[in-house]
Design an enzyme around this catalytic site. Structure first.
Site, PDB file in Angstrom:
ATOM      1  N   GLN A 255      53.997 -16.153  47.308  1.00  0.00           N
ATOM      2  CA  GLN A 255      53.464 -16.902  48.059  1.00  0.00           C
ATOM      3  C   GLN A 255      53.825 -16.997  49.657  1.00  0.00           C
ATOM      4  OE1 GLN A 255      50.216 -18.144  46.708  1.00  0.00           O
ATOM      5  NE2 GLN A 255      51.100 -16.741  45.358  1.00  0.00           N
ATOM      6  N   HIS A 258      52.310 -14.167  51.916  1.00  0.00           N
ATOM      7  CA  HIS A 258      51.150 -14.471  52.205  1.00  0.00           C
ATOM      8  C   HIS A 258      50.943 -14.716  53.675  1.00  0.00           C
ATOM      9  CE1 HIS A 258      48.114 -13.906  49.104  1.00  0.00           C
ATOM     10  NE2 HIS A 258      48.969 -14.813  48.315  1.00  0.00           N
ATOM     11  N   GLU A 323      48.807 -26.119  45.649  1.00  0.00           N
ATOM     12  CA  GLU A 323      47.787 -25.239  45.291  1.00  0.00           C
ATOM     13  C   GLU A 323      48.060 -24.585  44.056  1.00  0.00           C
ATOM     14  OE1 GLU A 323      45.697 -21.125  47.495  1.00  0.00           O
ATOM     15  OE2 GLU A 323      47.617 -21.894  48.042  1.00  0.00           O
ATOM     16  N   HIS A 324      49.520 -23.942  43.952  1.00  0.00           N
ATOM     17  CA  HIS A 324      50.048 -23.497  42.608  1.00  0.00           C
ATOM     18  C   HIS A 324      51.082 -24.397  42.229  1.00  0.00           C
ATOM     19  CE1 HIS A 324      48.349 -20.076  45.226  1.00  0.00           C
ATOM     20  NE2 HIS A 324      47.720 -19.719  44.300  1.00  0.00           N
ATOM     21  N   ASP A 357      46.542 -15.145  40.408  1.00  0.00           N
ATOM     22  CA  ASP A 357      45.945 -14.535  41.745  1.00  0.00           C
ATOM     23  C   ASP A 357      44.998 -13.326  41.394  1.00  0.00           C
ATOM     24  OD1 ASP A 357      46.952 -16.320  43.392  1.00  0.00           O
ATOM     25  OD2 ASP A 357      48.759 -14.892  43.944  1.00  0.00           O
ATOM     26  N   HIS A 416       8.543 -51.768  48.706  1.00  0.00           N
ATOM     27  CA  HIS A 416       9.063 -51.294  47.304  1.00  0.00           C
ATOM     28  C   HIS A 416       8.537 -51.987  46.425  1.00  0.00           C
ATOM     29  CE1 HIS A 416      12.077 -49.171  49.940  1.00  0.00           C
ATOM     30  NE2 HIS A 416      12.645 -48.730  48.821  1.00  0.00           N
TER      31      HIS A 416
END
Length: 429
Positions: A255, A258, A323-324, A357, A416
């Protein structure tokens, strides 16, 4: 990575909360607002200007032709095509189980109520194309949309001086994308939101991008739906003495490579493991092609929390909501109930994060920045909407009339109440 130890869990929790606070960049926001306004007003002409300025290339045509797609398919090695097709099938079989169905019931005689589930009419998927190519993102975005029944899937991806990546185009063909356009950045998001003479407007935009793309998605939300505001990649690992330091380091780097802003965390009860992981990181960085990016992420956003108990690990990691999340503990499945906040969970030493992934089936479009507290991975449900319906007979309405009119008048909304009573008035017309 920095090792934090000899702190109370409250002290560690405070640091985690401070690191998770999201901030908006006012300069980026102003630039993106100008881009959206220009594209909305000037359409394709604005796209030409931004493509030349930001990408250094202006495509002869925005739309990628079928001939170009077929040529790309022919140029991709057969082993890569086979891997893409297998990954696509894994993603498909996983997401087919998410399809929502409607219902209809009759709570009392004369009343029918229900929900009809229908796909969105058009979806735009954004596929990044900066420092790396992401055919996997094509599969992860398009396949759930296809399963949901979306009839028009529009893909946008930044133009490249040497042409679009053939594997990305091949993935689009395999996933069933309907239209592909060579446009990227905030201008692509604006084009999908408002439409141009060439690019159709869509109902929803999905897919990750840089901070300009994320800001643009945030700004067009309301005109269109979006999946989420994605931030830099994140991985959190929970490990005990049973884990291998080399495996943990490799997964952290998967990761970190990235983005220089990627967030990488390890929480462990083992001081020996913490030291060994740092040594393994240094060794593996020596031969990593994207070492500069990964090293910056490790140095600036990498933390090892040395805690006293496994329960403390889960308490802290639920604050992060990564995230992971990898659980490299003995008998990892027994801890699944302790996990409250995470994008995607990887159990045990052999469930390496890159499986998610690329290949195994669960989606890799995931909540980041702690938003796993209230949001979910991308799925078929993101491309479907629900329509409610209701039917009454006159006798059923007569039975409910007193309660409905009482509630309407309690809210001070006489019209109404009269609308319901109108069904029983003797006057015609």
């Amino acid at each position: 990575m920095q090792i934090i130890k000899n702190q109370t869990i409250d002290q560690m929790a405070k640091q985690i909360r401070q690191e998770t606070v999201a901030t908006d960049d006012a300069i980026v926001a102003a630039q993106v607002a100008d881009i959206i306004k220009n594209v909305r007003e000037n359409g394709d002409e604005a796209l030409k200007t931004y493509s030349a300025t930001f990408d250094g290339v202006t495509p002869a045509t925005w739309r990628v032709s079928e001939a170009e797609i077929q040529a790309a398919m022919a140029s991709v090695p057969q082993k890569v095509l086979a891997a893409l097709r297998t990954a696509a099938e894994n993603i498909r079989t996983f997401h087919q189980q998410e399809v929502a169905v409607g219902f209809e019931d009759t709570p009392h005689e004369g009343i029918v109520r229900g929900v009809k589930v229908t796909p969105l009419s058009a979806v735009g998927i954004y596929v990044p194309g900066g420092t790396a190519a992401y055919p996997s993102s094509v599969l992860m975005n398009a396949i759930p949309a296809k399963i949901a029944g979306v009839p028009n899937i529009v893909m946008v991806t930044p133009p490249q001086k040497d042409g679009l990546n053939p594997t990305v185009l091949a993935a689009a063909k395999i996933a069933g994308v309907d239209q592909i356009f060579q446009v990227g950045g905030a201008q692509a998001i604006a084009a999908l939101a408002y439409g141009t003479a060439t690019i159709p407007a869509v109902d929803k935009i999905t897919g990750p991008g840089n901070r300009y793309v994320a800001m643009a998605k945030k700004m067009v939300y309301g005109q269109v739906a979006i999946d989420m505001i994605a931030g830099p990649s994140e991985i959190g690992i929970l490990a005990d003495d049973s884990a291998r330091a080399a495996d943990i380091a490799a997964d952290l780097l998967s990761q970190a490579e990235h983005d220089v802003n990627a967030r990488v965390l390890l929480m462990t009860t083992s001081a020996a493991l913490a030291t060994a992981v740092n040594a393994a990181l240094a060794q593996q960085l020596e031969t990593l092609p994207r070492a500069d990016i990964a090293r910056a992420a490790i140095n600036d956003h990498g933390v090892i929390y040395l805690v006293n108990t496994i329960d403390e690990m889960f308490t802290l990691m639920n604050l992060v909501g990564p995230e992971h999340l990898e659980v490299q503990l003995t008998n990892p499945a027994q801890y699944l109930a302790k996990i409250q906040n995470a994008g995607s969970i990887f159990l045990g030493p052999y469930a390496s994060e890159p499986l998610g992934d690329y290949f195994s089936g669960p989606n890799h479009i995931l909540p980041t920045g702690g938003t796993a507290r209230f949001s979910s991975p991308l799925g078929v449900w993101d491309f479907q909407k629900r329509l409610q319906y209701l039917q009454y007979t006159q006798s059923a309405l007569a039975e409910d009339l007193p309660a409905v009119t009482q509630l309407a008048r309690a809210e001070g909304l006489e019209a109404h109440a009269r609308a319901v009573q109108s069904r029983f008035n003797s006057n015609v017309g």
